[in-house]
Design a protein around this motif. Structure first.
Motif, PDB file in Angstrom:
ATOM      1  N   GLY A 252       0.904  -1.171   0.090  1.00  0.00           N
ATOM      2  CA  GLY A 252      -0.154  -0.170  -0.022  1.00  0.00           C
ATOM      3  C   GLY A 252       0.636   1.055  -0.265  1.00  0.00           C
ATOM      4  O   GLY A 252       0.529   2.366   0.428  1.00  0.00           O
ATOM      5  N   LEU A 253       1.919   1.174  -0.561  1.00  0.00           N
ATOM      6  CA  LEU A 253       3.047   2.461  -0.660  1.00  0.00           C
ATOM      7  C   LEU A 253       2.365   3.440  -1.635  1.00  0.00           C
ATOM      8  O   LEU A 253       2.001   3.171  -2.781  1.00  0.00           O
ATOM      9  CB  LEU A 253       4.339   2.007  -0.925  1.00  0.00           C
ATOM     10  N   ARG A 254       2.509   4.658  -1.018  1.00  0.00           N
ATOM     11  CA  ARG A 254       2.048   5.856  -2.076  1.00  0.00           C
ATOM     12  C   ARG A 254       2.864   7.017  -1.462  1.00  0.00           C
ATOM     13  O   ARG A 254       3.633   7.104  -0.578  1.00  0.00           O
ATOM     14  CB  ARG A 254       0.504   6.361  -1.603  1.00  0.00           C
ATOM     15  N   GLY A 255       3.045   8.106  -2.512  1.00  0.00           N
ATOM     16  CA  GLY A 255       3.533   9.266  -2.347  1.00  0.00           C
ATOM     17  C   GLY A 255       5.220   9.068  -1.857  1.00  0.00           C
ATOM     18  O   GLY A 255       5.760   8.493  -2.328  1.00  0.00           O
ATOM     19  N   THR A 256       5.472   9.669  -0.706  1.00  0.00           N
ATOM     20  CA  THR A 256       6.890   9.859  -0.207  1.00  0.00           C
ATOM     21  C   THR A 256       7.303   8.434   0.217  1.00  0.00           C
ATOM     22  O   THR A 256       8.615   8.448   0.195  1.00  0.00           O
ATOM     23  CB  THR A 256       6.502  10.727   0.994  1.00  0.00           C
ATOM     24  N   GLU A 257       6.420   7.520   0.580  1.00  0.00           N
ATOM     25  CA  GLU A 257       7.059   6.278   0.929  1.00  0.00           C
ATOM     26  C   GLU A 257       7.207   5.524  -0.640  1.00  0.00           C
ATOM     27  O   GLU A 257       8.352   4.766  -0.467  1.00  0.00           O
ATOM     28  CB  GLU A 257       5.838   5.418   1.592  1.00  0.00           C
ATOM     29  N   LEU A 258       6.679   5.855  -1.429  1.00  0.00           N
ATOM     30  CA  LEU A 258       6.679   4.890  -2.647  1.00  0.00           C
ATOM     31  C   LEU A 258       8.038   5.407  -3.331  1.00  0.00           C
ATOM     32  O   LEU A 258       8.675   4.597  -4.071  1.00  0.00           O
ATOM     33  CB  LEU A 258       5.572   5.043  -3.708  1.00  0.00           C
ATOM     34  N   ILE A 259       8.102   6.649  -3.344  1.00  0.00           N
ATOM     35  CA  ILE A 259       9.273   7.425  -4.140  1.00  0.00           C
ATOM     36  C   ILE A 259      10.887   6.619  -4.005  1.00  0.00           C
ATOM     37  O   ILE A 259      11.294   6.076  -5.049  1.00  0.00           O
ATOM     38  CB  ILE A 259       9.339   8.817  -4.095  1.00  0.00           C
ATOM     39  N   PRO A 260      11.414   6.651  -2.877  1.00  0.00           N
ATOM     40  CA  PRO A 260      12.519   5.798  -2.685  1.00  0.00           C
ATOM     41  C   PRO A 260      12.529   4.315  -3.258  1.00  0.00           C
ATOM     42  O   PRO A 260      13.475   3.862  -3.819  1.00  0.00           O
ATOM     43  CB  PRO A 260      12.844   5.920  -1.078  1.00  0.00           C
ATOM     44  N   VAL A 261      11.328   3.754  -3.043  1.00  0.00           N
ATOM     45  CA  VAL A 261      11.242   2.219  -3.411  1.00  0.00           C
ATOM     46  C   VAL A 261      11.285   2.023  -4.863  1.00  0.00           C
ATOM     47  O   VAL A 261      11.862   1.330  -5.661  1.00  0.00           O
ATOM     48  CB  VAL A 261       9.838   1.537  -2.881  1.00  0.00           C
ATOM     49  N   PHE A 262      10.620   3.289  -5.718  1.00  0.00           N
ATOM     50  CA  PHE A 262      10.580   3.173  -7.059  1.00  0.00           C
ATOM     51  C   PHE A 262      12.015   3.605  -7.431  1.00  0.00           C
ATOM     52  O   PHE A 262      12.514   2.784  -8.859  1.00  0.00           O
ATOM     53  CB  PHE A 262       9.619   4.353  -7.514  1.00  0.00           C
ATOM     54  N   ILE A 263      12.663   4.431  -6.969  1.00  0.00           N
ATOM     55  CA  ILE A 263      14.160   4.604  -7.344  1.00  0.00           C
ATOM     56  C   ILE A 263      15.021   3.505  -7.236  1.00  0.00           C
ATOM     57  O   ILE A 263      15.874   2.957  -8.046  1.00  0.00           O
ATOM     58  CB  ILE A 263      14.678   5.669  -6.792  1.00  0.00           C
ATOM     59  N   PHE A 264      14.641   2.712  -6.172  1.00  0.00           N
ATOM     60  CA  PHE A 264      15.775   1.441  -5.961  1.00  0.00           C
ATOM     61  C   PHE A 264      15.532   0.377  -6.859  1.00  0.00           C
ATOM     62  O   PHE A 264      16.506  -0.257  -7.250  1.00  0.00           O
ATOM     63  CB  PHE A 264      15.283   0.968  -4.429  1.00  0.00           C
ATOM     64  N   VAL A 265      14.132   0.212  -7.340  1.00  0.00           N
ATOM     65  CA  VAL A 265      14.047  -0.763  -8.232  1.00  0.00           C
ATOM     66  C   VAL A 265      14.137  -0.266  -9.708  1.00  0.00           C
ATOM     67  O   VAL A 265      14.191  -1.155 -10.468  1.00  0.00           O
ATOM     68  CB  VAL A 265      12.684  -1.492  -7.959  1.00  0.00           C
ATOM     69  N   SER A 266      14.360   0.972 -10.059  1.00  0.00           N
ATOM     70  CA  SER A 266      14.422   1.337 -11.468  1.00  0.00           C
ATOM     71  C   SER A 266      15.579   2.300 -11.786  1.00  0.00           C
ATOM     72  O   SER A 266      15.757   2.533 -12.926  1.00  0.00           O
ATOM     73  CB  SER A 266      13.247   2.317 -11.864  1.00  0.00           C
ATOM     74  N   ALA A 267      16.455   2.294 -10.957  1.00  0.00           N
ATOM     75  CA  ALA A 267      17.805   3.142 -11.149  1.00  0.00           C
ATOM     76  C   ALA A 267      18.508   2.259 -12.072  1.00  0.00           C
ATOM     77  O   ALA A 267      18.709   1.250 -11.976  1.00  0.00           O
ATOM     78  CB  ALA A 267      18.758   3.631  -9.832  1.00  0.00           C
ATOM     79  N   PRO A 268      19.623   3.057 -13.018  1.00  0.00           N
ATOM     80  CA  PRO A 268      20.299   2.365 -13.911  1.00  0.00           C
ATOM     81  C   PRO A 268      21.482   1.480 -13.021  1.00  0.00           C
ATOM     82  O   PRO A 268      21.602   1.754 -11.694  1.00  0.00           O
ATOM     83  CB  PRO A 268      20.892   3.446 -14.712  1.00  0.00           C
ATOM     84  N   THR A 269      22.167   0.704 -13.646  1.00  0.00           N
ATOM     85  CA  THR A 269      23.178   0.089 -12.967  1.00  0.00           C
ATOM     86  C   THR A 269      24.239   0.720 -12.450  1.00  0.00           C
ATOM     87  O   THR A 269      24.656   1.743 -12.888  1.00  0.00           O
ATOM     88  CB  THR A 269      23.858  -1.170 -14.045  1.00  0.00           C
ATOM     89  N   ALA A 270      24.910   0.171 -11.205  1.00  0.00           N
ATOM     90  CA  ALA A 270      25.824   0.989 -10.533  1.00  0.00           C
ATOM     91  C   ALA A 270      27.290   1.199 -10.958  1.00  0.00           C
ATOM     92  O   ALA A 270      27.515  -0.166 -11.718  1.00  0.00           O
ATOM     93  CB  ALA A 270      25.929   0.301  -8.917  1.00  0.00           C
ATOM     94  N   ILE A 271      27.896   1.906 -10.756  1.00  0.00           N
ATOM     95  CA  ILE A 271      29.278   2.050 -11.289  1.00  0.00           C
ATOM     96  C   ILE A 271      30.306   1.117 -10.497  1.00  0.00           C
ATOM     97  O   ILE A 271      31.326   0.506 -11.119  1.00  0.00           O
ATOM     98  CB  ILE A 271      29.907   3.376 -10.991  1.00  0.00           C
ATOM     99  N   THR A 272      29.817   0.528  -9.114  1.00  0.00           N
ATOM    100  CA  THR A 272      30.662  -0.390  -8.663  1.00  0.00           C
ATOM    101  C   THR A 272      30.586  -1.747  -9.303  1.00  0.00           C
ATOM    102  O   THR A 272      31.557  -2.479  -9.130  1.00  0.00           O
ATOM    103  CB  THR A 272      29.918  -0.439  -7.113  1.00  0.00           C
ATOM    104  N   ASN A 273      29.745  -2.175  -9.929  1.00  0.00           N
ATOM    105  CA  ASN A 273      29.524  -3.053 -10.784  1.00  0.00           C
ATOM    106  C   ASN A 273      30.798  -3.305 -11.970  1.00  0.00           C
ATOM    107  O   ASN A 273      31.419  -4.365 -12.112  1.00  0.00           O
ATOM    108  CB  ASN A 273      28.249  -3.427 -11.808  1.00  0.00           C
ATOM    109  N   TYR A 274      31.050  -1.907 -12.673  1.00  0.00           N
ATOM    110  CA  TYR A 274      32.281  -2.087 -13.516  1.00  0.00           C
ATOM    111  C   TYR A 274      33.627  -2.360 -12.658  1.00  0.00           C
ATOM    112  O   TYR A 274      34.235  -3.027 -13.037  1.00  0.00           O
ATOM    113  CB  TYR A 274      32.149  -0.897 -14.217  1.00  0.00           C
ATOM    114  N   GLN A 275      33.612  -1.574 -11.458  1.00  0.00           N
ATOM    115  CA  GLN A 275      34.956  -1.841 -10.870  1.00  0.00           C
ATOM    116  C   GLN A 275      35.257  -3.247 -10.321  1.00  0.00           C
ATOM    117  O   GLN A 275      36.285  -3.650 -10.275  1.00  0.00           O
ATOM    118  CB  GLN A 275      35.032  -0.621  -9.767  1.00  0.00           C
TER     119      GLN A 275
END
Length: 315
Positions: A252-275
């Motif tokens: 039941g996440l909405r608004g300010t609670e959903l935003i960080p979760v959305f970024i967590f699952v949709s951000a592009p791959t991390a630079i750390t992976n290349y290193q």
């Protein structure tokens, strides 16, 4: 039209800095040595300071966030569990397997979580992002060592002790630990140190995006086209859809609670992976292609998801 403008304003600032960084590199203003040292500065100093001050200045850390934190941890464990079983069935080159798994499940939440949470949800979303970062960074680093070790051709096998010690070497984790101590113990800080430290910490995100743009080198991805295309679609489209559904309809996440979760699952791959691919003698060229092209295409996928979520009244 209002939702389009909202989505554009959320995505455009960060990617404008990336493009500016790319232009500065082409003009010779940003050199390879400068970018290398700048990345070290961001990773070892600026981001630890940023998470420290986010925690130190937090008016209230709400422990009802635990369900969201456990959900994000669950995303990591489910993703790694499924991919370690599935990817080897389709990819036979062991040097590529670890790269594909790592690049698909680990997004660059460290770089994207805080600025996007601030622009989309304000201080409450930033506090939640910091909490998610504190809980997931040790797990992500540990899982990264296990994934690369499991499919390494270096004769190295996963070691719980080594993975844990490597996780503790991450300066950002120490920024989180010290920040939590200062917050919980209500330790005072001289005003001049707070002002100076806070000003320095604010440089972390724009500088990191600037250096990321300067790292862009459009190598030919033709030989890795199939795994790259499949990985990008999975990372940027399929995984956000799969994990946002239970976040919205079961938690039941909405608004300010959903935003960080959305970024967590949709951000592009991390630079750390290349290193890490370089460190474990994995296919670092494929990891570099994932880094570059996920960054490029995420400009469009993030815009699309923000527009849809905004249209549905979820953010």
């Amino acid at each position: 039209m209002e939702n389009l403008i909202f989505a554009f304003n959320a995505v455009a600032p960060s990617f404008s800095i990336v493009i500016f960084g790319y232009m500065l590199r082409r003009k010779g203003v940003l050199t390879e040595d400068f970018i290398s040292k700048g990345n070290a500065l961001c990773f070892n100093v600026l981001f630890p300071l940023l998470v420290f001050f986010n925690l130190y200045d937090a008016k209230n850390i709400d422990f009802t966030y635990l369900k969201i934190i456990f959900f994000c941890i669950g995303v990591i464990l489910v993703s790694v569990g499924v991919m370690t079983q599935l990817i080897p069935k389709f990819v036979k080159d062991r040097r590529k397997i670890g790269v594909i798994i790592q690049c698909m499940y680990r997004g660059n939440f460290m770089l994207y979580g805080l600025p996007f949470s601030k622009s989309l949800g304000g201080a409450q979303s930033v506090a939640l992002s910091t909490s998610i970062m504190a809980a997931t960074l040790p797990i992500l680093n540990t899982m990264g060592v296990f994934v690369y070790s499991a499919f390494s051709d270096m004769g190295e096998r996963p070691s719980t002790k080594k993975a844990f010690l490597n996780a503790l070497k991450n300066p950002i984790i120490w920024g989180v630990i010290i920040g939590m101590l200062f917050y919980l113990l209500k330790l005072p800080m001289p005003v001049f140190l707070h002002t100076a430290g806070g000003d320095i910490a604010k440089m972390a995100t724009p500088l990191a995006f600037l250096f990321l743009g300067g790292q862009f080198e459009f190598h030919s991805a033709k030989k890795n086209l199939k795994p790259l295309a499949a990985g990008l679609i999975t990372k940027l489209v399929i995984m956000p859809i799969v994990f946002l559904f239970p976040a919205v309809y079961f938690l039941g996440l909405r608004g300010t609670e959903l935003i960080p979760v959305f970024i967590f699952v949709s951000a592009p791959t991390a630079i750390t992976n290349y290193q890490m691919a370089i460190q474990f003698d994995a296919d670092y060229e494929l990891a570099g292609d994932f880094l570059i092209y996920s960054m490029i295409f995420s400009a469009f996928t993030l815009f699309f998801f923000i527009y849809i979520l905004r249209g549905l009244g979820l953010i």
